[in-house]
Write a protein that holds these residues in place. Structure first.
Motif, PDB file in Angstrom:
ATOM      1  N   VAL A  18       4.918  -4.411   4.513  1.00  0.00           N
ATOM      2  CA  VAL A  18       5.658  -5.118   3.458  1.00  0.00           C
ATOM      3  C   VAL A  18       7.167  -5.026   3.705  1.00  0.00           C
ATOM      4  N   VAL A  19       7.626  -3.843   4.085  1.00  0.00           N
ATOM      5  CA  VAL A  19       9.072  -3.670   4.327  1.00  0.00           C
ATOM      6  C   VAL A  19       9.506  -4.525   5.512  1.00  0.00           C
ATOM      7  N   GLN A  20       8.688  -4.560   6.566  1.00  0.00           N
ATOM      8  CA  GLN A  20       9.041  -5.389   7.723  1.00  0.00           C
ATOM      9  C   GLN A  20       9.218  -6.851   7.307  1.00  0.00           C
ATOM     10  N   TYR A  21       8.309  -7.363   6.493  1.00  0.00           N
ATOM     11  CA  TYR A  21       8.447  -8.748   6.002  1.00  0.00           C
ATOM     12  C   TYR A  21       9.700  -8.889   5.145  1.00  0.00           C
ATOM     13  N   ALA A  22       9.910  -7.912   4.268  1.00  0.00           N
ATOM     14  CA  ALA A  22      11.057  -7.997   3.341  1.00  0.00           C
ATOM     15  C   ALA A  22      12.375  -8.052   4.100  1.00  0.00           C
ATOM     16  N   LEU A  23      12.432  -7.335   5.209  1.00  0.00           N
ATOM     17  CA  LEU A  23      13.706  -7.229   5.934  1.00  0.00           C
ATOM     18  C   LEU A  23      13.985  -8.438   6.821  1.00  0.00           C
ATOM     19  N   GLU A  24      13.016  -9.356   6.911  1.00  0.00           N
ATOM     20  CA  GLU A  24      13.259 -10.582   7.673  1.00  0.00           C
ATOM     21  C   GLU A  24      14.175 -11.475   6.858  1.00  0.00           C
ATOM     22  N   GLY A  25      15.402 -11.583   7.313  1.00  0.00           N
ATOM     23  CA  GLY A  25      16.323 -12.521   6.657  1.00  0.00           C
ATOM     24  C   GLY A  25      17.043 -12.004   5.428  1.00  0.00           C
ATOM     25  N   GLY A 161      18.966   8.089 -12.895  1.00  0.00           N
ATOM     26  CA  GLY A 161      19.545   6.907 -13.541  1.00  0.00           C
ATOM     27  C   GLY A 161      19.442   5.670 -12.664  1.00  0.00           C
ATOM     28  N   VAL A 162      18.459   5.656 -11.767  1.00  0.00           N
ATOM     29  CA  VAL A 162      18.279   4.558 -10.824  1.00  0.00           C
ATOM     30  C   VAL A 162      17.061   3.730 -11.244  1.00  0.00           C
ATOM     31  N   PRO A 163      17.133   2.382 -11.150  1.00  0.00           N
ATOM     32  CA  PRO A 163      15.970   1.584 -11.550  1.00  0.00           C
ATOM     33  C   PRO A 163      14.729   1.824 -10.689  1.00  0.00           C
ATOM     34  N   LEU A 164      13.584   1.641 -11.331  1.00  0.00           N
ATOM     35  CA  LEU A 164      12.300   1.824 -10.651  1.00  0.00           C
ATOM     36  C   LEU A 164      11.585   0.485 -10.602  1.00  0.00           C
ATOM     37  N   PHE A 165      11.285  -0.002  -9.403  1.00  0.00           N
ATOM     38  CA  PHE A 165      10.565  -1.258  -9.247  1.00  0.00           C
ATOM     39  C   PHE A 165       9.160  -0.972  -8.734  1.00  0.00           C
ATOM     40  N   ILE A 166       8.160  -1.432  -9.497  1.00  0.00           N
ATOM     41  CA  ILE A 166       6.754  -1.200  -9.110  1.00  0.00           C
ATOM     42  C   ILE A 166       6.107  -2.551  -8.841  1.00  0.00           C
ATOM     43  N   PHE A 167       5.479  -2.693  -7.701  1.00  0.00           N
ATOM     44  CA  PHE A 167       4.805  -3.967  -7.435  1.00  0.00           C
ATOM     45  C   PHE A 167       3.566  -3.776  -6.560  1.00  0.00           C
ATOM     46  N   LYS A 168       2.767  -4.867  -6.475  1.00  0.00           N
ATOM     47  CA  LYS A 168       1.483  -4.783  -5.769  1.00  0.00           C
ATOM     48  C   LYS A 168       1.542  -5.437  -4.390  1.00  0.00           C
ATOM     49  N   ASN A 169       0.899  -4.798  -3.439  1.00  0.00           N
ATOM     50  CA  ASN A 169       0.637  -5.410  -2.142  1.00  0.00           C
ATOM     51  C   ASN A 169      -0.845  -5.783  -2.141  1.00  0.00           C
ATOM     52  N   GLU A 170      -1.142  -7.035  -2.559  1.00  0.00           N
ATOM     53  CA  GLU A 170      -2.542  -7.458  -2.645  1.00  0.00           C
ATOM     54  C   GLU A 170      -3.092  -7.659  -1.241  1.00  0.00           C
ATOM     55  N   GLN A 171      -4.356  -7.398  -1.088  1.00  0.00           N
ATOM     56  CA  GLN A 171      -5.038  -7.549   0.203  1.00  0.00           C
ATOM     57  C   GLN A 171      -4.777  -8.946   0.774  1.00  0.00           C
ATOM     58  N   GLY A 172      -4.279  -9.020   2.001  1.00  0.00           N
ATOM     59  CA  GLY A 172      -4.030 -10.305   2.656  1.00  0.00           C
ATOM     60  C   GLY A 172      -2.763 -11.012   2.187  1.00  0.00           C
ATOM     61  N   LYS A 173      -1.964 -10.353   1.345  1.00  0.00           N
ATOM     62  CA  LYS A 173      -0.763 -11.007   0.816  1.00  0.00           C
ATOM     63  C   LYS A 173       0.502 -10.182   1.059  1.00  0.00           C
TER      64      LYS A 173
END
Ligand code: AMP
Ligand code: MG
Length: 188
Positions: A18-25, A161-173
């Motif tokens: 997921v991080v590799q995809y996120a860091l593209e661009g 005091g830092v925001p927390l972001f929670i999200f899903k890595n769905e299978q195949g997505k």
């Protein structure tokens, strides 16, 4: 001072992908850094372990804490000049129980900008663990640890005091999850 984003999730959740995809661009460049690598390098240097998983399974708590602290210090120095995505864990399952990946003494060293938790389904995580050589031996309880990690992460968010972001890595997505993470990174 660089930006420091901590990304966590149980082994097999698909963080690296997921991080590799996120860091593209991304507009700003980030260096993907692994907390476990820093600990393993330090532990090897002191002749404490030969294999990565021995840290978790064999190292006494006091030594483990010292090595964790050393890794945090090295990362703190590095984050002064670079934007970092730090791949790590909210909790590490040791024989004595869950050990915090981001206890107060580590948080004090790391000037965080954002805390991220990636979650996935039990089936997806189990399937990825079966495929991945490195984490093949992991049979830690998935649902329990993901639940606990939310509590650990929330505690870190309150302490820093830092925001927390929670999200899903769905299978195949993983690509879609990467897009979500990129959007959040662009906003900090
Ligand atoms: P990983 O490759 O991310 O699964 O990390 C490998 C190992 O590094 C884990 O099993 C832990 O023993 C250790 N580790 C990673 N991050 C931390 C942390 N923040 N605190 C303590 N141990 C950690
Ligand atoms: Mg990984």
């Amino acid at each position: 001072m660089g930006k420091l984003v901590v990304i966590t999730g149980v082994p097999g959740v698909g963080k690296s992908t997921v991080v590799q995809y996120a860091l593209e661009g991304t507009k700003e460049k980030y260096e993907l850094t692994n907390f476990g690598d820093y600990m393993f390098d330090a532990a090897k240097e002191f002749g404490l372990v030969e294999h990565r998983d021995e840290m978790r399974m064999k190292m006494p708590l006091e030594t483990y804490k010292d090595i964790q602290q050393l890794a945090a210090e090295k990362l703190s120095a590095k984050s002064k000049e670079t934007n970092i995505i730090l791949d790590t864990h909210c909790s590490v399952l040791k024989p004595q129980g869950y050990y915090p990946g981001l206890p107060h003494h580590v948080l004090k060293k790391l000037p965080l900008n954002l805390l991220v938790v990636v979650e996935s389904s039990e089936e997806g995580i189990t399937a990825r663990r079966r495929k991945d050589e490195d984490i093949r031996k992991r049979d830690d309880p998935i649902i329990e640890q993901q639940h606990l990690n939310r509590m650990y992460a929330a505690t870190c968010s309150v302490l820093t005091g830092v925001p927390l972001f929670i999200f899903k890595n769905e299978q195949g997505k993983a690509k879609e999850a990467g897009d979500t993470l990129r959007m959040v990174l662009e906003g900090i």
